[in-house]
Scaffold this motif. Structure first.
Motif, short mmCIF file in Angstrom:
data_model
loop_
_atom_site.label_atom_id
_atom_site.label_comp_id
_atom_site.label_asym_id
_atom_site.label_seq_id
_atom_site.Cartn_x
_atom_site.Cartn_y
_atom_site.Cartn_z
N ALA A 1 -2.94 -9.93 2.89
CA ALA A 1 -2.26 -8.89 2.11
C ALA A 1 -2.33 -7.55 2.86
N ILE A 2 -2.55 -7.62 4.17
CA ILE A 2 -2.93 -6.41 4.91
C ILE A 2 -1.89 -5.27 4.79
N ASP A 3 -0.60 -5.63 4.70
CA ASP A 3 0.41 -4.56 4.62
C ASP A 3 0.71 -4.12 3.19
N GLU A 4 0.03 -4.74 2.22
CA GLU A 4 0.38 -4.46 0.81
C GLU A 4 -0.71 -3.68 0.06
N LYS B 1 -5.78 1.42 11.28
CA LYS B 1 -5.23 1.19 12.62
C LYS B 1 -3.73 0.90 12.54
N LYS B 2 -3.13 1.15 11.41
CA LYS B 2 -1.71 0.85 11.24
C LYS B 2 -0.85 2.05 11.64
N GLU B 3 0.41 2.08 11.19
CA GLU B 3 1.35 3.13 11.62
C GLU B 3 0.80 4.53 11.32
N GLY C 1 4.39 -1.82 16.44
CA GLY C 1 3.17 -2.35 17.06
C GLY C 1 3.38 -3.81 17.48
N THR C 2 4.05 -4.57 16.63
CA THR C 2 4.27 -5.99 16.95
C THR C 2 5.09 -6.11 18.23
N THR C 3 6.16 -5.32 18.33
CA THR C 3 6.99 -5.37 19.55
C THR C 3 6.17 -4.98 20.77
N SER D 1 -5.30 -15.10 10.40
CA SER D 1 -4.28 -14.05 10.23
C SER D 1 -2.95 -14.77 10.08
N ARG D 2 -1.88 -14.02 9.83
CA ARG D 2 -0.59 -14.70 9.58
C ARG D 2 -0.29 -15.69 10.70
N ASN D 3 0.25 -16.87 10.31
CA ASN D 3 0.36 -17.96 11.29
C ASN D 3 1.79 -18.29 11.68
N GLY E 1 -11.12 -1.55 7.29
CA GLY E 1 -11.04 -0.70 8.48
C GLY E 1 -9.73 -0.87 9.23
N GLU E 2 -9.19 -2.09 9.25
CA GLU E 2 -7.93 -2.34 9.99
C GLU E 2 -6.76 -1.52 9.42
N LEU E 3 -6.87 -1.15 8.13
CA LEU E 3 -5.79 -0.34 7.53
C LEU E 3 -5.64 1.00 8.23
N LEU F 1 -10.72 -9.78 15.48
CA LEU F 1 -10.21 -8.74 14.57
C LEU F 1 -9.45 -9.34 13.39
N GLY F 2 -9.06 -10.60 13.54
CA GLY F 2 -8.17 -11.19 12.53
C GLY F 2 -6.79 -10.57 12.66
N SER F 3 -6.37 -10.33 13.91
CA SER F 3 -5.06 -9.72 14.14
C SER F 3 -4.06 -10.75 14.64
N ALA F 4 -2.95 -10.89 13.89
CA ALA F 4 -1.91 -11.85 14.28
C ALA F 4 -1.19 -11.39 15.54
N GLN F 5 -1.12 -10.08 15.72
CA GLN F 5 -0.44 -9.56 16.91
C GLN F 5 -1.23 -9.95 18.16
N CYS F 6 -2.54 -9.81 18.06
CA CYS F 6 -3.42 -10.15 19.17
C CYS F 6 -3.35 -11.64 19.49
N ILE G 1 11.01 -10.49 14.60
CA ILE G 1 10.56 -10.06 15.94
C ILE G 1 10.16 -11.29 16.77
N ARG G 2 9.48 -12.24 16.14
CA ARG G 2 9.12 -13.47 16.87
C ARG G 2 10.36 -14.23 17.30
N PHE G 3 11.36 -14.30 16.41
CA PHE G 3 12.60 -14.99 16.79
C PHE G 3 13.20 -14.33 18.04
N LYS H 1 10.15 -9.33 8.72
CA LYS H 1 10.04 -8.57 9.98
C LYS H 1 9.25 -9.34 11.03
N SER H 2 8.14 -9.94 10.62
CA SER H 2 7.32 -10.68 11.59
C SER H 2 8.12 -11.83 12.19
N LEU H 3 8.84 -12.56 11.34
CA LEU H 3 9.62 -13.69 11.84
C LEU H 3 10.79 -13.21 12.69
C1 S3P Z 1 2.05 -8.37 12.12
C2 S3P Z 1 0.71 -8.48 11.95
C3 S3P Z 1 -0.10 -7.55 11.16
C4 S3P Z 1 0.76 -6.61 10.31
C5 S3P Z 1 1.97 -6.12 11.00
C6 S3P Z 1 2.82 -7.28 11.51
C7 S3P Z 1 2.74 -9.41 12.91
O1 S3P Z 1 -0.93 -6.85 12.01
O2 S3P Z 1 -0.01 -5.52 9.85
O3 S3P Z 1 2.74 -5.33 10.13
O4 S3P Z 1 3.97 -9.54 12.82
O5 S3P Z 1 2.05 -10.15 13.63
P1 S3P Z 1 -2.24 -7.50 12.67
O6 S3P Z 1 -2.02 -7.62 14.12
O7 S3P Z 1 -3.33 -6.59 12.32
O8 S3P Z 1 -2.41 -8.87 12.06
#
Ligand code: S3P
Length: 443
Positions: free
Chosen positions: A321-324, A349-351, A98-100, A195-197, A345-347, A168-173, A29-31, A25-27
């Motif tokens: 492993a944030i989503d798992e 802040k999810k869906e 959230g990513t979108t 965070s995910r790279n 704590g970031e958990l 925050l260690g947020s890849a979205q940010c 949306i980025r694509f 999903k992350s890849l």
């Molecule tokens: C995502 C980053 C994660 C993850 C989310 C997808 C992304 O959130 O929980 O499902 O594609 O960048 P963070 O912004 O907290 O890293």
């Protein structure tokens, strides 16, 4: 029509030896988002066609970006770094994603009109300040109530490069800042926690953009040079490890089963779940490891495991492993001893507030569980756990991962489950129930 999923029986023998899960999903949306900024026709194989990704595509369509779905690939027609068609009175609806919502804002920093961004009931509760604050520094105007959706964004003709520390260690940010930086004249300096790279890897290996990444203690410093137009590209999206994880835990927690999950993205910034489950004793092997444009891809071989060890997990594994975590909690329920997880704590802040929901579900299952300080959780495992209770799960803001975790819990640990919002798994993993049924699950 039934509006809930019922699980009354554990899964018996698997009818298949291997499965494949849908694209990451992350890849995906980025694509989609980066294709829109490219100089022409991009194409992806195995693009995930879940609601989150389709919402990203729909938002871009309103900005003049055409997408064609072909049998084996998806084509997106980019219009260059500054080619999006901004219009008056435009509303973009990111649905549940959230990513979108967050990454899309970075594509709009040069909009000459106010654009409204909204989302569903869950997304409207999520924090947008984390991207509003850095994007404002580029010179962007935002209007929002309490930093939540719906918000309005109006860009600037001359976005300026920024310096920003992401704590925050947020890849979205991180990704929102990186994409916005592309539209500026100059170098943006971003210091961030790990965070995910995927965005970094795509910038470097796919778009061939000039970025520099230096490790500095616990931070990474990323320098992004703006205004480099990039060529159209093609990409083959590997399977999503977050989706694969449901089947990994399904296999681990059942009896006498073996399953191979083929062609999964095993990028180490995402594959924390494998490390954690292995530390807990899970019988998991990675095979056929390959490198694809910087991403690691391979097959996962899982065997049912009789005895799990409890774990006191170092928070340094959290972001990978944030989503798992809800799945990892299920394994902790069946482990010998008490498991402890901290700084989660970031958990919440999810869906949905996933940490709170994790505790609620475990309590309903009859597990001893306690919230501890520093947004942590302590779980008292029961090696011979076998549920025979009636468990009803509802009003969880249609959080796709909650539904799927409960289905896996029912199929492995027993109990009589009734889970409302029966089809919310389509947000991220539309073939979830089909794969389960093909394996032999009765749901
Ligand atoms: C995502 C980053 C994660 C993850 C989310 C997808 C992304 O959130 O929980 O499902 O594609 O960048 P963070 O912004 O907290 O890293």
């Amino acid at each position: 029509m039934k509006k809930y999923i019922i699980i009354k029986k554990k899964i018996e023998n698997f009818k298949k030896k291997f499965i494949e899960v849908e694209g990451d999903k992350s890849l995906s949306i980025r694509f989609v988002l980066l294709s829109a900024l490219s100089g022409g026709k991009c194409s992806a194989k195995n693009l995930l066609k879940s609601e989150d990704v389709l919402n990203a595509i729909n938002c871009l369509e309103k900005l003049g970006i055409r997408t064609i779905f072909k049998k084996k690939k998806t084509e997106i027609f980019g219009r260059g770094l500054f080619g999006l068609k901004f219009k008056k009175n435009l509303t973009l609806d990111a649905g549940n994603s959230g990513t979108t919502a967050r990454l899309l804002c970075s594509l709009l920093i040069d909009s000459n009109f106010r654009i409204r961004i909204t989302g569903d009931q869950s997304l409207k509760k999520r924090d947008m300040k984390r991207i509003i604050n850095p994007l404002k520094k580029f010179g962007v105007f935002f209007k929002s109530r309490n930093g939540k959706l719906p918000l309005e964004i109006k860009g600037t003709k001359f976005p300026k490069p920024i310096k920003f520390t992401e704590n925050l260690g947020s890849a979205q940010c991180k990704s929102a800042v990186m994409i916005a930086a592309l539209k500026t004249k100059g170098i943006t300096k971003l210091k961030c926690l790990p965070s995910r790279n995927h965005t970094e890897l795509m910038f470097k290996n796919v778009l061939k953009l000039p970025i520099k990444i230096i490790k500095k203690n616990k931070y990474e410093v990323i320098n992004i040079k703006g205004q480099s137009e990039f060529k159209p590209f093609s990409y083959q999206i590997p399977g999503d490890i977050s989706s694969a994880s449901f089947f990994i835990v399904l296999t681990l927690l059942s009896k006498n089963k073996i399953l191979k999950i083929k062609n999964v993205n095993l990028n180490s910034s995402r594959a924390g779940v494998l490390k954690i489950l292995k530390m807990m004793g899970g019988n998991i092997k990675v095979l056929n490891l390959k490198n694809y444009k910087g991403e690691k891809i391979g097959d996962i071989l899982v065997k049912s495991t009789k005895k799990f060890k409890s774990i006191n997990l170092s928070p340094r594994y959290n972001s990978s492993a944030i989503d798992e975590f809800l799945l990892i909690f299920l394994v902790a329920c069946k482990s010998k001893g008490t498991s402890v997880f901290n700084n989660l704590g970031e958990l919440n802040k999810k869906e949905s507030k996933r940490l709170n929901w994790g505790i609620k579900i475990l309590l309903q299952m009859g597990i001893k569980v306690k919230r501890i300080k520093n947004s942590g959780i302590k779980i008292w495992g029961q090696e011979n756990l076998n549920l025979d209770k009636k468990i009803i799960i509802k009003n969880y803001l249609k959080d796709h991962r909650i539904l799927m975790v409960c289905v896996i819990a029912g199929l492995t640990l027993g109990g009589n489950w009734k889970i409302y919002d029966h089809n919310c798994y389509k947000t991220s993993f539309p073939s979830f129930t089909k794969i389960l049924k093909n394996l032999g699950a009765r749901i």
